[in-house]
Write an enzyme that holds these catalytic residues in place. Structure first.
Site, PDB file in Angstrom:
ATOM      1  N   CYS A   1       0.772  -1.273  -0.026  1.00  0.00           N
ATOM      2  CA  CYS A   1       0.274   0.205   0.006  1.00  0.00           C
ATOM      3  C   CYS A   1       0.986   1.277  -0.278  1.00  0.00           C
ATOM      4  O   CYS A   1       0.481   2.550  -0.413  1.00  0.00           O
ATOM      5  CB  CYS A   1      -1.136   0.097   1.074  1.00  0.00           C
ATOM      6  SG  CYS A   1      -1.788  -1.651   1.228  1.00  0.00           S
ATOM      7  N   LEU A   2       2.070   0.987   0.603  1.00  0.00           N
ATOM      8  CA  LEU A   2       3.059   2.552   0.743  1.00  0.00           C
ATOM      9  C   LEU A   2       3.682   3.199  -1.049  1.00  0.00           C
ATOM     10  O   LEU A   2       4.262   3.713  -0.599  1.00  0.00           O
ATOM     11  CB  LEU A   2       4.019   2.079   1.515  1.00  0.00           C
ATOM     12  CG  LEU A   2       3.222   2.031   3.006  1.00  0.00           C
ATOM     13  CD1 LEU A   2       4.481   1.749   4.346  1.00  0.00           C
ATOM     14  CD2 LEU A   2       3.050   3.417   3.841  1.00  0.00           C
TER      15      LEU A   2
END
Length: 355
Positions: free
Chosen positions: A333-334
């Site tokens: 997600c990052l």
């Protein structure tokens, strides 16, 4: 015109990160998340460049000095000043397609997962990077609301996604399944959409992003989370998702090779006790390696072994993500990968080949 959505394993110029600021939701654990991001940067920079957007010059100077002390070559890091609301580059970064042999970056709208959180600065971040001269590839704006974590591509015309996210009325309420598939076909070159009806993680703000549940490892292989604890609240939904995956067929009619990923023990927020979305499906494929989120759990070793089976020619590298799930995401997600041809200067040898 021919076009396709790149698979994550296509050769990359860089990984994009959005660094958290002191006023972000990360503030209570900022040193911890920065330590996790530093570990990610050190690992990724061994293989390729890292594009990092930061809120101000002071942060850029601080990070530059820190990474120099850690021995990272200056050519491997690219800093850009660009304000943001949060750090989830997977969802506000551009989606890359190949159109007639050229890379094109598509800037989709990001609304904070259906208006749950402020997102105006994140939504504008790709255009700010474009204005800064970061990209060699053209950037095209799209009006569709679409997050990178919501979809997964096999690079050959098949898209894996979830009904709970893409068909949620908080994203594109005027588009039904048929209309949405037509948009994905026209804009991303998608020929088939594989819809998962079941599967979720408690503590997830994204309405069941597929990158927390099931992922392509190659055009024939899908890794997915399996819950083997009948007392766990996720058990029924994830067993139903497993049955859906078993019923899916490739474009040639053959079943997919399925690699189950283990289920870690429940992780809870130390402040209020709510459950956090720990998942091993949120891995990141980079040039020559796979970064895998781990949680100081006995299942970590089994997850690493399973993904080593899925990626036998890549190094499998654990990254402690206990700090990341505190804000309800994980490693993938990052990040957002930028395929070869995206950046103005790749920093890579022209002799490198897709791995």
């Amino acid at each position: 015109m021919t076009q396709r959505l790149f698979p994550e394993w296509h050769l990359q110029d860089a990984i994009q990160l959005t660094w958290p600021g002191a006023e972000s939701d990360w503030a209570p654990i900022l040193p911890r998340i920065e330590a996790t991001l530093e570990a990610m940067v050190v690992t990724i920079a061994r293989h390729q460049r890292v594009l990092i957007s930061v809120a101000d010059e002071a942060t850029r100077q601080r990070l530059g000095a820190s990474f120099r002390q850690l021995g990272i070559e200056r050519a491997r890091l690219l800093f850009v000043l660009a304000p943001s609301d949060d750090s989830w580059a997977r969802d506000h970064g551009p989606l890359a397609i190949e159109r007639d042999g050229r890379v094109v970056l598509l800037d989709y709208r990001f609304t904070g997962w259906g208006g749950k959180f402020p997102a105006a600065r994140d939504d504008a971040l790709t255009s700010r990077l474009q204005a800064a001269g970061v990209f060699a590839a053209p950037v095209e704006t799209r009006e569709l609301i679409l997050e990178g974590g919501a979809i997964d591509s096999d690079g050959a015309g098949t898209l894996l996604t979830t009904e709970a996210c893409l068909l949620n009325p908080n994203r594109n309420p005027r588009l039904d399944r048929q209309a949405l598939e037509a948009r994905l076909r026209d804009e991303l070159g998608i020929e088939r959409v594989l819809w998962l009806r079941h599967g979720h993680l408690e503590g997830d703000d994204t309405d069941s992003h597929v990158d927390t549940l099931a992922r392509f490892c190659d055009p024939q292989t899908i890794a997915y989370v399996r819950c083997d604890d009948p007392t766990d609240s996720h058990y029924a939904a994830l067993r139903a998702m497993e049955a859906e995956l078993e019923a899916l067929r490739r474009a040639d009619g053959e079943p997919y090779r399925l690699i189950p990923l283990p289920w870690p023990r429940p992780c809870f927020d130390p402040e209020d006790g709510h459950r956090l979305p720990a998942t091993y499906a949120n891995f990141l494929i980079i040039n020559g390696a796979v970064l895998v989120p781990v949680y100081a759990d006995p299942a970590d070793a089994r997850a690493l072994a399973a993904l080593a089976e899925a990626f036998p020619e890549r190094e499998v590298i654990p990254i402690d993500c206990r700090s990341v799930i505190r804000q309800h995401g994980s490693l993938h997600c990052l990040t957002m990968q930028l395929p070869r041809g995206s950046l103005a200067d790749t920093g890579l040898s022209p002799n490198d080949e897709e791995r």
